[in-house]
Design a protein around this motif. Structure first.
Motif, PDB file in Angstrom:
ATOM      1  N   UNK A  27       0.274  -1.404   0.163  1.00  0.00           N
ATOM      2  CA  UNK A  27       0.419   0.059   0.175  1.00  0.00           C
ATOM      3  C   UNK A  27       0.827   0.910   0.145  1.00  0.00           C
ATOM      4  N   UNK A  28       0.578   1.722  -0.929  1.00  0.00           N
ATOM      5  CA  UNK A  28       1.254   3.512  -0.728  1.00  0.00           C
ATOM      6  C   UNK A  28       0.189   4.745   0.047  1.00  0.00           C
ATOM      7  N   UNK A  29       1.480   4.820   0.530  1.00  0.00           N
ATOM      8  CA  UNK A  29       0.601   6.067   1.396  1.00  0.00           C
ATOM      9  C   UNK A  29       0.940   7.330   0.969  1.00  0.00           C
ATOM     10  N   UNK A  30       0.532   8.750   2.122  1.00  0.00           N
ATOM     11  CA  UNK A  30       1.098   9.918   1.451  1.00  0.00           C
ATOM     12  C   UNK A  30       2.501   9.978   2.038  1.00  0.00           C
ATOM     13  N   UNK A  31       2.975   9.092   2.746  1.00  0.00           N
ATOM     14  CA  UNK A  31       4.931   9.542   3.079  1.00  0.00           C
ATOM     15  C   UNK A  31       5.614   9.013   2.461  1.00  0.00           C
ATOM     16  N   UNK A  32       4.889   8.480   0.558  1.00  0.00           N
ATOM     17  CA  UNK A  32       5.926   7.892   0.084  1.00  0.00           C
ATOM     18  C   UNK A  32       5.879   9.237  -1.107  1.00  0.00           C
ATOM     19  N   UNK A  33       5.700  10.356  -0.956  1.00  0.00           N
ATOM     20  CA  UNK A  33       5.338  11.647  -1.633  1.00  0.00           C
ATOM     21  C   UNK A  33       6.276  11.989  -1.547  1.00  0.00           C
ATOM     22  N   UNK A  42      10.622   2.803 -10.753  1.00  0.00           N
ATOM     23  CA  UNK A  42      11.542   1.040 -10.452  1.00  0.00           C
ATOM     24  C   UNK A  42      11.030   0.194  -9.367  1.00  0.00           C
ATOM     25  N   UNK A  43      10.792   0.099  -8.268  1.00  0.00           N
ATOM     26  CA  UNK A  43      10.873  -0.313  -7.243  1.00  0.00           C
ATOM     27  C   UNK A  43       9.876  -1.289  -6.978  1.00  0.00           C
ATOM     28  N   UNK A  44       8.283  -0.534  -7.486  1.00  0.00           N
ATOM     29  CA  UNK A  44       7.071  -1.004  -7.386  1.00  0.00           C
ATOM     30  C   UNK A  44       7.077  -1.746  -9.006  1.00  0.00           C
ATOM     31  N   UNK A  45       7.940  -1.110 -10.691  1.00  0.00           N
ATOM     32  CA  UNK A  45       7.816  -1.931 -11.523  1.00  0.00           C
ATOM     33  C   UNK A  45       8.201  -3.485 -11.050  1.00  0.00           C
ATOM     34  N   UNK A  55      -1.884  -1.024  -4.035  1.00  0.00           N
ATOM     35  CA  UNK A  55      -2.515  -0.059  -3.580  1.00  0.00           C
ATOM     36  C   UNK A  55      -2.676   1.234  -3.172  1.00  0.00           C
ATOM     37  N   UNK A  56      -2.952   2.184  -3.600  1.00  0.00           N
ATOM     38  CA  UNK A  56      -2.836   3.585  -3.653  1.00  0.00           C
ATOM     39  C   UNK A  56      -3.743   3.582  -2.284  1.00  0.00           C
ATOM     40  N   UNK A  57      -3.462   3.856  -1.175  1.00  0.00           N
ATOM     41  CA  UNK A  57      -4.583   4.031   0.029  1.00  0.00           C
ATOM     42  C   UNK A  57      -5.599   5.927   0.291  1.00  0.00           C
ATOM     43  N   UNK A  58      -6.258   5.937   0.763  1.00  0.00           N
ATOM     44  CA  UNK A  58      -6.768   7.083   1.157  1.00  0.00           C
ATOM     45  C   UNK A  58      -7.039   7.989  -0.121  1.00  0.00           C
ATOM     46  N   UNK A  59      -7.556   7.620  -0.778  1.00  0.00           N
ATOM     47  CA  UNK A  59      -7.586   7.599  -2.585  1.00  0.00           C
ATOM     48  C   UNK A  59      -8.560   9.425  -2.049  1.00  0.00           C
ATOM     49  N   UNK A  60      -8.586  10.348  -2.730  1.00  0.00           N
ATOM     50  CA  UNK A  60      -8.765  11.657  -2.678  1.00  0.00           C
ATOM     51  C   UNK A  60      -8.792  12.614  -1.821  1.00  0.00           C
ATOM     52  N   UNK A  61      -7.913  12.425  -0.728  1.00  0.00           N
ATOM     53  CA  UNK A  61      -7.668  13.335   0.978  1.00  0.00           C
ATOM     54  C   UNK A  61      -6.083  13.684   0.342  1.00  0.00           C
ATOM     55  N   UNK A  76      -4.936  -1.487  -7.716  1.00  0.00           N
ATOM     56  CA  UNK A  76      -6.304  -1.003  -6.042  1.00  0.00           C
ATOM     57  C   UNK A  76      -6.182  -0.041  -5.906  1.00  0.00           C
ATOM     58  N   UNK A  77      -7.096   1.074  -5.759  1.00  0.00           N
ATOM     59  CA  UNK A  77      -7.651   2.177  -5.516  1.00  0.00           C
ATOM     60  C   UNK A  77      -8.945   1.929  -4.132  1.00  0.00           C
ATOM     61  N   UNK A  78      -8.039   2.607  -2.630  1.00  0.00           N
ATOM     62  CA  UNK A  78      -8.993   2.356  -2.228  1.00  0.00           C
ATOM     63  C   UNK A  78      -9.309   3.818  -1.456  1.00  0.00           C
TER      64      UNK A  78
END
Length: 162
Positions: A27-33, A42-45, A55-61, A76-78
């Protein structure tokens, strides 16, 4: 993500336990930015090439937004619970539009959609109509051990699929 041992450690762990990589989701969280986009890509590929899903967590906020969808290949979009919980209020028509729009967009792109914050049967029924394939929330149960979880699935006639 900046640790060069992260991806190899994930892959070693999957191998060590004989896990099916398709059952593993990072899961990706905002801290990934805070991490360089090229490093993330590269890591995700590499993880995706081994069958692990993203998965992209907390989409839209916050920072979890369309920029992330455009720049990071996710599976996956959460959708954040803010919009899901708004479905319980007839005064929040914008939440209906956002939830429906995100569901349609994800269907067209081919993302699995998960609704966060599903706490009532009414919300669950609405989410089902929008085409969400997964839910996260306390509708069925608070967190429980594996055996109790499997009993809950049986009780509701549900099957675990990802």
């Amino acid at each position: 993500m900046e640790d060069p041992e992260f991806v190899p450690a994930v892959l070693r762990t999957v191998d060590e336990f004989g896990a099916d990589p398709e059952n593993i989701v990072v899961e990706l969280t905002e801290s990934i930015l805070d991490v360089d986009t090229l490093v993330i890509k590269q890591s995700f590929e590499l993880l995706k090439s081994k069958g692990i899903r993203i998965a992209l967590d907390d989409f839209g906020t916050g920072n979890s937004s369309f920029w992330m969808l455009h720049n990071i290949d996710v599976d996956i979009l959460k959708l954040d619970q803010t919009f899901i919980r708004g479905l319980g209020s007839s005064e929040k028509k914008i939440d209906f539009a956002i939830v429906e729009g995100v569901a349609l967009m994800c269907e067209r792109i081919g993302f699995l959609t998960v609704a966060e914050g599903v706490e009532t049967r009414d919300i669950w029924e609405m989410i089902s109509k929008f085409g969400f394939k997964g839910i996260q929330g306390y509708l069925f149960s608070r967190p429980v051990e594996k055996d109790a979880f499997e009993e809950q699935l049986d009780k509701y006639g549900m099957k675990l699929t990802v």
